[in-house]
Design an enzyme around this catalytic site. Structure first.
Site, PDB file in Angstrom:
ATOM      1  N   ASP A 214     145.750 108.088   7.162  1.00  0.00           N
ATOM      2  CA  ASP A 214     147.189 108.593   8.291  1.00  0.00           C
ATOM      3  C   ASP A 214     147.154 109.709   8.887  1.00  0.00           C
ATOM      4  O   ASP A 214     146.267 110.641   8.367  1.00  0.00           O
ATOM      5  CB  ASP A 214     147.762 108.168   7.477  1.00  0.00           C
ATOM      6  CG  ASP A 214     149.386 108.285   8.034  1.00  0.00           C
ATOM      7  OD1 ASP A 214     149.337 108.750   9.042  1.00  0.00           O
ATOM      8  OD2 ASP A 214     150.837 107.821   7.344  1.00  0.00           O
ATOM      9  N   HIS A 305     150.512  98.041  13.969  1.00  0.00           N
ATOM     10  CA  HIS A 305     150.973  99.355  13.376  1.00  0.00           C
ATOM     11  C   HIS A 305     150.381 100.814  15.167  1.00  0.00           C
ATOM     12  O   HIS A 305     150.796 100.876  16.212  1.00  0.00           O
ATOM     13  CB  HIS A 305     150.876 100.156  12.680  1.00  0.00           C
ATOM     14  CG  HIS A 305     151.571 101.826  12.589  1.00  0.00           C
ATOM     15  ND1 HIS A 305     153.513 101.836  12.556  1.00  0.00           N
ATOM     16  CD2 HIS A 305     151.030 103.026  13.055  1.00  0.00           C
ATOM     17  CE1 HIS A 305     153.582 103.720  12.931  1.00  0.00           C
ATOM     18  NE2 HIS A 305     152.337 103.729  13.159  1.00  0.00           N
TER      19      HIS A 305
HETATM   20  C1  HEM Z   1     148.924 105.685  13.694  1.00  0.00           C
HETATM   21  C2  HEM Z   1     150.756 104.692   9.336  1.00  0.00           C
HETATM   22  C3  HEM Z   1     155.602 105.927  10.960  1.00  0.00           C
HETATM   23  C4  HEM Z   1     153.031 107.276  15.278  1.00  0.00           C
HETATM   24  C5  HEM Z   1     149.141 105.176  12.426  1.00  0.00           C
HETATM   25  C6  HEM Z   1     148.446 104.911  11.123  1.00  0.00           C
HETATM   26  C7  HEM Z   1     148.088 104.666  10.670  1.00  0.00           C
HETATM   27  C8  HEM Z   1     149.978 105.040  10.308  1.00  0.00           C
HETATM   28  C9  HEM Z   1     147.923 104.476   8.710  1.00  0.00           C
HETATM   29  C10 HEM Z   1     146.772 104.884  11.790  1.00  0.00           C
HETATM   30  C11 HEM Z   1     145.878 106.068  11.688  1.00  0.00           C
HETATM   31  C12 HEM Z   1     145.966 107.367  12.945  1.00  0.00           C
HETATM   32  O1  HEM Z   1     145.881 107.340  13.779  1.00  0.00           O
HETATM   33  O2  HEM Z   1     146.955 108.041  12.022  1.00  0.00           O
HETATM   34  C13 HEM Z   1     152.426 105.049   9.422  1.00  0.00           C
HETATM   35  C14 HEM Z   1     153.406 104.462   8.366  1.00  0.00           C
HETATM   36  C15 HEM Z   1     154.625 104.500   9.061  1.00  0.00           C
HETATM   37  C16 HEM Z   1     154.061 105.757  10.377  1.00  0.00           C
HETATM   38  C17 HEM Z   1     152.769 104.624   7.098  1.00  0.00           C
HETATM   39  C18 HEM Z   1     156.101 104.830   8.210  1.00  0.00           C
HETATM   40  C19 HEM Z   1     156.366 104.846   6.620  1.00  0.00           C
HETATM   41  C20 HEM Z   1     155.491 106.235  12.535  1.00  0.00           C
HETATM   42  C21 HEM Z   1     156.555 106.154  13.031  1.00  0.00           C
HETATM   43  C22 HEM Z   1     155.964 107.125  14.617  1.00  0.00           C
HETATM   44  C23 HEM Z   1     154.114 107.010  14.459  1.00  0.00           C
HETATM   45  C24 HEM Z   1     157.797 106.205  12.846  1.00  0.00           C
HETATM   46  C25 HEM Z   1     156.102 107.097  15.842  1.00  0.00           C
HETATM   47  C26 HEM Z   1     157.931 107.594  15.888  1.00  0.00           C
HETATM   48  C27 HEM Z   1     151.739 106.593  15.277  1.00  0.00           C
HETATM   49  C28 HEM Z   1     151.654 107.287  16.232  1.00  0.00           C
HETATM   50  C29 HEM Z   1     149.501 106.757  16.018  1.00  0.00           C
HETATM   51  C30 HEM Z   1     150.083 106.247  13.926  1.00  0.00           C
HETATM   52  C31 HEM Z   1     151.782 107.549  17.699  1.00  0.00           C
HETATM   53  C32 HEM Z   1     148.419 106.562  16.578  1.00  0.00           C
HETATM   54  C33 HEM Z   1     148.047 105.662  17.125  1.00  0.00           C
HETATM   55  C34 HEM Z   1     147.209 106.161  18.190  1.00  0.00           C
HETATM   56  O3  HEM Z   1     147.241 106.586  18.922  1.00  0.00           O
HETATM   57  O4  HEM Z   1     145.376 104.958  17.581  1.00  0.00           O
HETATM   58  N1  HEM Z   1     150.472 105.362  11.098  1.00  0.00           N
HETATM   59  N2  HEM Z   1     153.491 105.457  10.694  1.00  0.00           N
HETATM   60  N3  HEM Z   1     153.852 105.998  13.022  1.00  0.00           N
HETATM   61  N4  HEM Z   1     151.371 106.171  14.114  1.00  0.00           N
HETATM   62 FE1  HEM Z   1     152.095 105.877  12.453  1.00  0.00          FE
END
Ligand code: HEM
Length: 396
Positions: A214, A305
């Site tokens: 993450d 996601h």
């Molecule tokens: C990407 C998990 C909540 C925005 C990711 C990734 C994971 C992840 C595993 C892929 C790896 C990475 O690029 O970091 C989670 C979990 C969440 C959560 C477990 C809640 C418990 C959120 C929320 C937002 C968000 C609330 C925005 C309001 C993003 C963004 C990316 C991302 C912007 C990068 C996407 C990209 O450009 O490829 N998240 N996330 N996430 N997450 Fe989350």
């Protein structure tokens, strides 16, 4: 004499440890005193046009402390508070115990401590500076996924206290809150962690408690500082400032356990082992959102996601994610109480953060297992340059 003790700080304590070191308590050899480059002695720069703790490589431990102003706090009181905190934070971050520190030995382990101070709307009101408050400085709009509990919401002031040693964090929080007791009361405190230094190779992306890598895709602030910071040349009130959104997001690990590995990887669009996109091989490969499988279906599903969390037509809708895991005592009858302190920094909450959170609210398979239970938005003033106190360019 206190001063000479403090200047001799680490060495004095090290000598004492070695002097006592004859008898081993644990079943290994006594360890010599840490070298000056040891984790505990590392420091982060405090002074600068931007506050530390934002683009700083995330330390292992964090406490986010939201405080409320007492009703009699006015502009002059705020200035006094910021002067006290500036001195405390500068000393703590350099491993020099602050003047009023009743446990100075704890102040001798900086462990890359940073303390980042943020303001809620009440600070602008108390200072009589409402005209300078950014339009986005208010609670986020309601989202259908939200189940917010007031005990984790909002706050007049926030301290993000991070270090690679949790004792250092606890001591800094205690000292900063104690020194501010005539100005503020504690509203909420959220404690979080990542991997301890040395437990994974340097540069390894953190894992959250769902087991996912993450934090892979985060903006490079060396290349695009404007995504987070107001320009150095902005008005005095804004130069080097940013905003902090803190969302407390609970994970339902019991229902997540019911999902097989394939389902888990499809929910995010990335592999669990390497963190690589389902269309790539390595963690930092760029996801191919158009790639289709033998059945003509997109490899990264419409509900995944990583597809939903970005909008390639609006590249300005990006921000810095600098979150921490939390793992608290479960409620009676529950097995766990875990989740993410999802902390983000961006130049403008309304144009960068809100649209992405809205997209995820509309569709994101992760919503099946994750629930926002707290939410807060803060203005993070620019840093204190030499001779300045934190917030000075806004408050004067
Ligand atoms: C990407 C998990 C909540 C925005 C990711 C990734 C994971 C992840 C595993 C892929 C790896 C990475 O690029 O970091 C989670 C979990 C969440 C959560 C477990 C809640 C418990 C959120 C929320 C937002 C968000 C609330 C925005 C309001 C993003 C963004 C990316 C991302 C912007 C990068 C996407 C990209 O450009 O490829 N998240 N996330 N996430 N997450 Fe989350």
């Amino acid at each position: 004499n206190r001063r000479s003790f403090l200047t001799g700080g680490a060495a004095a304590i090290g000598g004492a440890a070695l002097a006592l070191g004859g008898r081993a308590v644990w079943d290994e050899e006594p360890v010599p005193m840490p070298a000056p480059d040891a984790v505990g002695q590392a420091t982060e720069e405090f002074r600068g046009i931007r506050q530390a703790g934002v683009s700083t490589r995330p330390q292992a431990f964090a406490s986010f402390v939201a405080l409320d102003l007492r009703s009699d706090v006015d502009h002059d009181a705020l200035v006094r508070l910021m002067r006290i905190w500036t001195d405390d934070i500068e000393r703590l971050s350099q491993g020099r115990a602050p003047l009023a520190d009743t446990e100075p030995e704890l102040g001798a382990v900086p462990a890359r401590l940073t303390v980042t101070v943020g303001y809620g709307p009440a600070v602008f009101r108390a200072a009589g500076l409402e005209r300078l408050a950014p339009a986005w400085l208010r609670p986020l709009p309601a989202f259908t996924v939200d189940r917010l509990e007031d005990r984790w919401n909002d706050g007049d002031v926030v301290l993000q206290v991070c270090a690679d040693d949790e004792t250092t964090v606890a001591h800094a929080v205690r000292l900063l809150v104690k020194d501010a007791r005539t100005f503020v009361t504690v509203r909420w405190l959220q404690r979080g962690f990542r991997s301890t230094p040395g437990s994974t190779p340097p540069g390894t992306t953190m894992r959250n408690l769902m087991g996912q890598v993450d934090g892979t895709r985060n903006p490079d602030l060396g290349v695009e500082p404007e995504l987070v910071w107001q320009p150095d040349g902005a008005s005095d009130a804004l130069a080097g400032s940013t905003s902090l959104v803190v969302r407390r997001i609970a994970m339902n690990l019991d229902t997540w356990d019911e999902l097989d590995r394939d389902g888990r990887e499809k929910a995010v669009g990335r592999r669990l082992d390497t963190g690589a996109p389902l269309t790539g091989r390595k963690e930092h490969d760029v996801p191919d959102l158009d790639a289709v499988d033998a059945n003509g279906l997109t490899v990264i599903a419409p509900f995944a996601h990583v597809r939903r969390a970005r909008d390639d037509e609006h590249p300005e809708q990006r921000f810095l994610r600098r979150g921490y895991n939390y793992d608290e005592a479960p409620a009676p009858g529950e097995l766990s109480s875990s989740g993410l302190i999802f902390a983000t920094y961006q130049a403008d909450v309304d144009t960068q953060f809100v649209p992405i959170q809205r997209r995820l609210d509309e569709l994101d398979l992760l919503n099946e297992w994750t629930t926002p239970i707290g939410s807060a938005v803060f203005f993070v003033p620019g840093g204190a340059r030499a001779g300045e106190y934190l917030g000075q360019r806004l408050l004067e």
